[in-house]
Design an enzyme around this catalytic site. Structure first.
Site, PDB file in Angstrom:
ATOM      1  N   SER A  71       0.780  -1.136  -0.087  1.00 60.47           N
ATOM      2  CA  SER A  71       0.091   0.089  -0.060  1.00 60.47           C
ATOM      3  C   SER A  71       0.920   1.206  -0.069  1.00 60.47           C
ATOM      4  CB  SER A  71      -0.920  -0.145   1.012  1.00 60.47           C
ATOM      5  OG  SER A  71      -1.585   0.990   1.332  1.00 60.47           O
ATOM      6  N   ASP A 289      -3.108   6.614  -3.254  1.00 61.00           N
ATOM      7  CA  ASP A 289      -1.862   5.929  -2.741  1.00 61.00           C
ATOM      8  C   ASP A 289      -1.403   4.758  -3.224  1.00 61.00           C
ATOM      9  OD1 ASP A 289      -2.547   3.491  -0.108  1.00 61.00           O
ATOM     10  OD2 ASP A 289      -3.836   3.772  -1.885  1.00 61.00           O
ATOM     11  N   ASP A 291      -1.286   1.507  -3.866  1.00 63.33           N
ATOM     12  CA  ASP A 291      -2.075   0.367  -4.309  1.00 63.33           C
ATOM     13  C   ASP A 291      -3.502   0.932  -4.583  1.00 63.33           C
ATOM     14  OD1 ASP A 291      -3.315  -1.338  -1.550  1.00 63.33           O
ATOM     15  OD2 ASP A 291      -2.861   0.957  -1.657  1.00 63.33           O
ATOM     16  N   ASN A 395      -7.634   9.348   6.232  1.00 63.07           N
ATOM     17  CA  ASN A 395      -6.494   9.222   5.280  1.00 63.07           C
ATOM     18  C   ASN A 395      -6.994   8.960   3.785  1.00 63.07           C
ATOM     19  OD1 ASN A 395      -7.026   6.795   5.231  1.00 63.07           O
ATOM     20  ND2 ASN A 395      -5.420   5.938   6.945  1.00 63.07           N
ATOM     21  N   ARG A 524      -1.843   5.330  19.817  1.00 70.32           N
ATOM     22  CA  ARG A 524      -2.168   4.160  19.498  1.00 70.32           C
ATOM     23  C   ARG A 524      -0.968   3.281  18.809  1.00 70.32           C
ATOM     24  NH1 ARG A 524      -2.998   3.746  14.360  1.00 70.32           N
ATOM     25  NH2 ARG A 524      -3.898   1.755  14.052  1.00 70.32           N
ATOM     26  N   GLY A 527      -0.438  -0.462  13.130  1.00 69.70           N
ATOM     27  CA  GLY A 527      -0.561  -1.884  12.864  1.00 69.70           C
ATOM     28  C   GLY A 527       0.191  -2.257  11.498  1.00 69.70           C
ATOM     29  N   THR A 528       0.886  -1.064  10.954  1.00 72.96           N
ATOM     30  CA  THR A 528       1.784  -1.374   9.579  1.00 72.96           C
ATOM     31  C   THR A 528       2.985  -0.852   9.560  1.00 72.96           C
ATOM     32  OG1 THR A 528       1.140   0.911   8.992  1.00 72.96           O
ATOM     33  CG2 THR A 528      -0.571  -1.081   8.310  1.00 72.96           C
ATOM     34  N   ARG A 533       1.405   5.891  17.078  1.00 76.84           N
ATOM     35  CA  ARG A 533       1.086   6.925  16.402  1.00 76.84           C
ATOM     36  C   ARG A 533       0.685   7.962  17.427  1.00 76.84           C
ATOM     37  NH1 ARG A 533       1.400   6.102  10.920  1.00 76.84           N
ATOM     38  NH2 ARG A 533       1.305   4.139   9.935  1.00 76.84           N
TER      39      ARG A 533
END
Ligand SMILES: CC(=O)N[C@H]1[C@@H](OP(=O)(O)O)O[C@H](CO)[C@@H](O)[C@@H]1O
Ligand SMILES: [Mg+2]
Length: 560
Positions: A71, A289, A291, A395, A524, A527-528, A533
């Site tokens: 991505s 973005d 992808d 986003n 938080r 996850g990527t 963040r």
């Protein structure tokens, strides 16, 4: 469960042996699949292939998807996302097994995990099933090799078929899986035909009582040097009424994927992407973005700086809400609340990253706004609870979902109106809603189809980008990333808006927030990416920056 037999056991052991998990490697399915530096991804991708094939067996041979992409991450990364039979992200119930399999330390450990999981899920391995996995990849250099690795994983489930659909955007593959399992046309050509035809149809339904033709104004699209730019170039000739210029198109040698371009860069940094210049000031611009499953719009404000007016996912959501609400009001006759022609449960789903001003705008429209954790899989699942569910992350991830039962009621109403009130405002509004159900990609957020719906709505409203920007004013916000020893030590609750572990951190954040007018802040684990963040917003840019910085320092001090 009957023993799957030697062939199946041997196939699983062989696949696991081909791509062993290196000591110390840890794969986590995260917000959107497995993702890491491309050269390290083979073990996780092979195992994701096994999971995808098992998922198809579990679903009686329904098509499942697997996309090789990372991505918005840098070009050297790669990843793998699994697409469920409904076209959405893989069921979250299968993520723990996916994680365990991706980290199985030995071939025998992998074999035992698969056999036990198959038993628990009532999956019969060996002969006699027709599992099929549709494969696609984006333009990353490690993509071709990893697609072959995924195929080996899929074929490790005896009887499974891997169908390579080529180099596609992520949403194209989601759309293909959804349509194939609904018995609809599902080729890439069918995808292009559906979105371009429904776009044209929506334009034909534009009220002609409004002056001007905003569509003819130029639209410049930042293709992130990725697959979205290439696909947009491909369908441009079918979008006759749009004057589209594609920058960072993904053509050989034009630039590096996601490098200072793309929707994630534009939305996070709030500056224009590479390839844009002073003479683009004031022009309507969009950004995909890497992808093409994220979309934002922007406008360059001055020839002497890189700053932009950002039109993010919150504003895209709000534009779609205004348009769809307008059509529903026309169909239902705004004043008569009783015996509505098309009663509709209309839901809006956001995450903590939604700007406070957008949520206030939507609530002031009298809409039900609900919150979920970050990640399309959570928002999509919540949006499915409504007749019309709209979700967007700030986003630019997002789409509009129409329940099948609602669409059949809409189709019946449109058919009834075509005979008793053809061409009436009510009939036109029903047809606009039907065209929207065809234009928007209901499998997952889609930059291409989302951009076309934005352009059709702007044309419908005869709005400039200024009109759109003016619907509400974002509170200044700031996002920071903090590198810590173990980001998983932060546990959140209330749709990630509060920290419940480590104890005491939320109280410290609340104390910081109390110092700022209209202050809001949350942290938080990503996850990527291997970061925590931090998001902050407040009444001024300086305040938002200062709040973000002070909370980031808190996180660093406590978890650094
Ligand atoms: C703040 C942010 O943009 N987070 C993104 C990012 O997830 P993280 O878990 O925050 O790394 O990537 C996800 C997948 O693309 C996307 O769904 C999400 O919105
Ligand atoms: Mg993406």
């Amino acid at each position: 469960m009957a023993d799957p037999g030697g062939e199946q056991r041997a196939a699983l052991l062989a696949a696991a042996s081909l791509f062993p998990v290196p000591d110390g490697a840890k794969f986590s399915y995260g917000t959107a699949g497995f993702r890491a530096e491309g050269s390290t991804m083979a073990p996780a991708v092979c195992r994701a292939g096994i999971v995808a094939a098992l998922r198809s067996v579990k679903l009686g041979g329904a098509a499942v998807g697997l996309v090789i992409t990372a991505s918005h991450n840098p070009v050297g990364d790669n990843g793998v996302k699994i697409v469920d039979a409904d076209g959405g992200m893989m069921s979250q119930a299968w993520e723990p097994f996916s994680d365990a399999l991706a980290n199985a330390p030995t071939p025998d450990a992998l074999l035992q995990l698969v056999l036990q999981f198959a038993k628990d899920e009532g999956i019969t391995l060996g002969e006699g099933h027709s599992a099929q996995v549709l494969l696609a990849r984006d333009t990353r250099p490690t993509g071709e090799y990893l697609l072959d690795v995924a195929t080996k994983g899929i074929n490790a489930i005896v009887g499974s078929v891997a169908l390579d659909m080529g180099i596609l955007t992520t949403p194209q593959l989601h759309w293909m899986v959804r349509n194939k399992n609904r018995g609809l046309k599902s080729s890439e050509e069918d995808y292009f035909t559906q979105i371009t035809e429904s776009f044209r149809h929506l334009l034909e339904l534009t009220p002609d009582d409004k002056g001007g033709d905003k569509l003819m104004e130029k639209l410049i699209v930042d293709g992130a040097n990725g697959i979205g730019g290439l696909k947009l170039e491909e369908i441009k000739p079918k979008l006759a009424r749009l004057d589209i210029v594609v920058r960072n198109s993904g053509k050989e040698g034009e630039g590096i994927l996601n490098e200072r371009c793309g929707a994630d860069f534009v939305q996070k940094e709030k500056v224009h992407p590479l390839g844009f210049a002073p003479n683009d000031v004031g022009v309507r611009c969009a950004s995909f973005d890497g992808d093409a499953d994220r979309l934002v719009y922007f406008r360059i404000t001055s020839p002497s700086s890189t700053t932009i007016d950002l039109v993010d996912g919150d504003k895209i959501l709000s534009l779609f809400v205004l348009f769809i609400r307008e059509q529903l009001d026309i169909v239902n006759g705004k004043d008569s609340q009783d015996n509505q022609a098309l009663p509709t449960r209309f839901g809006v789903v956001q995450t903590a990253y939604a700007n406070g001003a957008s949520t206030e705008f939507l609530k002031n429209l009298g809409l039900e706004v609900v919150f979920t954790s970050t990640g399309v899989k959570y928002l999509h699942k919540k949006a499915l609870e409504y007749d019309i569910g709209i979700y967007f992350e700030a986003n630019g991830h997002g789409t509009v979902l129409f329940a099948d039962e609602f669409v059949s009621r809409l189709e019946s109403l449109a058919s009834e109106l075509s005979s008793k009130a053809a061409g009436s405002p009510q009939h036109q509004a029903a047809l606009r809603l039907l065209a929207t159900t065809q234009l928007i990609n209901q499998a997952v957020g889609d930059a291409l189809s989302g951009m076309l719906l934005v352009e059709a709505v702007l044309q419908h409203k005869r709005w400039t980008l200024q009109n759109w920007c003016d619907i509400y004013t974002d509170l200044p916000s700031k996002q920071l990333k903090v590198k810590v020893k173990d980001r998983a030590s932060i546990v959140t609750t209330d749709a990630e808006r509060k920290v419940c572990q480590p104890s005491g951190l939320q109280e410290l954040i609340d104390r910081e927030v109390a110092n700022y007018s209209q202050g809001r802040c949350f942290v938080r684990p990503s996850g990527t990416e291997d970061v925590v963040r931090v998001y902050a917003e407040a009444s001024t840019v300086e305040a938002a920056d200062s709040l973000a910085k002070s909370v980031a320092q808190l996180v660093e001090r406590i978890l650094g």
